[in-house]
Design a protein around this motif. Structure first.
Motif, short mmCIF file in Angstrom:
data_model
loop_
_atom_site.label_atom_id
_atom_site.label_comp_id
_atom_site.label_asym_id
_atom_site.label_seq_id
_atom_site.Cartn_x
_atom_site.Cartn_y
_atom_site.Cartn_z
N ASN A 91 0.87 -1.26 0.17
CA ASN A 91 -0.13 0.08 0.19
C ASN A 91 0.79 1.17 0.18
O ASN A 91 0.59 2.16 -0.75
CB ASN A 91 -0.88 0.08 1.13
CG ASN A 91 -2.17 -0.77 0.99
OD1 ASN A 91 -2.40 -1.26 -0.22
ND2 ASN A 91 -2.92 -0.95 1.95
N LYS A 99 -8.19 3.06 -5.84
CA LYS A 99 -7.36 2.74 -7.01
C LYS A 99 -8.57 2.55 -8.20
O LYS A 99 -9.57 2.17 -7.85
CB LYS A 99 -6.61 1.40 -6.64
CG LYS A 99 -5.55 1.79 -5.87
CD LYS A 99 -4.66 0.68 -5.19
CE LYS A 99 -3.72 1.36 -4.17
NZ LYS A 99 -3.30 0.33 -2.98
N GLY A 101 -7.32 -5.35 0.95
CA GLY A 101 -5.85 -5.55 1.61
C GLY A 101 -6.06 -5.17 3.27
O GLY A 101 -5.74 -5.75 4.13
MG LIG Z 1 -3.77 -2.63 -0.45
#
Ligand SMILES: [Mg+2]
Ligand SMILES: Nc1ncnc2c1ncn2[C@@H]1O[C@H](COP(=O)(O)OP(=O)(O)OP(=O)(O)O)[C@@H](O)[C@H]1O
Length: 352
Positions: free
Chosen positions: A251, A302, A311
């Motif tokens: 990240n 994103k 995540g």
């Molecule tokens: Mg991520």
């Protein structure tokens, strides 16, 4: 009621009342009559500010004169400098002056309690979501396995160069992608204590970095490690902790779009016996209003197809199952700073 007449009558009351430690005001339905010192402090009122020139609605929002709520309620406290805070407001009748009721209102700043409550609520929501998504993922995973199996069987039976081959490959690709998502969700909701063993966090970080450090995303990233030597081992699921480290490092690199500073720190503390992992970067950081949302499944900024938004929710689930905590802040490097605290003995946190 004239404020002066009112004040004269309530003055003796007011003098003893002034010793109350909590911020308090005396008022008619709308009009202020007196403030005590803590009230002035809480709302940033100057000494020369006269209570009789102020209205309660200037301090407490909402303040309804039509239906003055006697009792305890939550509202917004408005300071004189234009800032506001979450307040608990207690209003009760004090006495009658010229046949009109005079009230006392005590105001308590509960911003810290409120933010703690919000965090707890968020945490409960995430736990519930984790359970639900785990169950859904389980239901989806099996039929998906079937789709993949049969699609592959058909592909094998097709004569070479058949026109259906391209479409079949698309089915296999998309179904595989769904499986990855379902697997992620399963991990998010899973509450197993299998695989708990002593883990050296420094070692996990080194190993994970050796896997991804050569990735293009890290080519222009200056990565520094500040490890506590002889960091005590914690009892945990190594595979899951690897995922935590990997998610946080990826990240950070993704946020910096390939160039910047990444700093990874480990520390231990004795009370409570725990280890701390801090991952910070010089990227754009995370706006305050998104800081709770980022742990929700499927929250991503994103571009479509680039991130699943799973995540951090998986990371949160893993940390929680280890009895630990994860928080996000602004780093001195300018970007985001993620802090993961994990107790050395995760016994209490194993059953999620
Ligand atoms: Mg991520
Ligand atoms: N270090 C960071 N700096 C800035 N924003 C971050 C950082 N880490 C996470 N975020 C924000 O939190 C969002 C959620 O992160 P999360 O890891 O859950 O999903 P993702 O990275 O978008 O997708 P995936 O993990 O599936 O690739 C990101 O889209 C990003 O907006």
């Amino acid at each position: 009621m004239s404020t002066t007449a009112g004040l004269k009558i309530i003055k003796p009351l007011f003098e003893s009342w002034n010793e109350i430690q909590q911020p308090s005001a005396i008022h008619s339905t709308d009009q202020c009559m007196a403030f005590n010192e803590p009230f002035r402090e809480l709302f940033g009122l100057l000494r020369q500010e006269r209570a009789s020139e102020r209205f309660m609605a200037e301090f407490i929002s909402p303040w309804s004169s039509y239906r003055l709520r006697v009792g305890v309620r939550r509202a917004l406290g408005r300071r004189f400098d234009g800032t506001s805070f979450d307040a608990e407001v207690i209003t009760c009748p004090l006495c009658t002056v010229e046949q009109e009721l005079v009230y006392q209102t005590i105001v308590k700043d509960i911003s810290r309690i409120k933010s703690w409550e919000d965090t707890m609520l968020q945490s409960e929501r995430l736990t519930a979501m984790g359970k639900l998504s785990g169950e859904i993922a389980h239901e989806i995973n099996n039929p998906l396995g079937g789709i993949l199996l049969y699609a592959n069987l058909i592909k094998e039976d097709l004569p070479g160069g058949h026109e259906a081959e391209k479409n079949l490959e698309k089915i296999i690709k998309l179904a595989s992608k769904c499986r990855i998502i379902a697997k992620g969700l399963l991990n998010f909701g899973r509450s197993s204590s299998r695989g708990y063993a002593p883990v050296d966090l420094n070692h996990v970080i080194r190993e994970m970095f050796s896997l991804i450090g050569d990735h293009n995303l890290f080519s222009m990233v200056n990565t520094r490690f500040d490890f506590e030597e002889n960091l005590p081992h914690l009892v945990g699921d190594r595979g899951q902790l690897e995922q935590v480290v990997l998610n946080l490092m990826m990240n950070a690199a993704e946020a910096m779009e390939g160039s910047g500073e990444l700093m990874i720190t480990t520390r231990s503390s004795k009370k409570p016996a725990s280890v701390r992992l801090v991952v910070e970067d010089s990227g754009p950081g995370i706006p305050e209003e998104s800081r709770l949302k980022i742990f929700e499944p499927f929250y991503t900024t994103k571009r479509s197809g680039q991130g699943t938004g799973l995540g951090l929710s998986i990371t949160h689930g893993i940390v929680q199952r280890h009895g630990g905590r994860i928080s996000v802040d602004i780093s001195d490097l300018g970007g985001a700073m993620f802090t993961v605290s994990l107790p050395l003995d995760t016994g209490a946190g194993i059953e999620g």
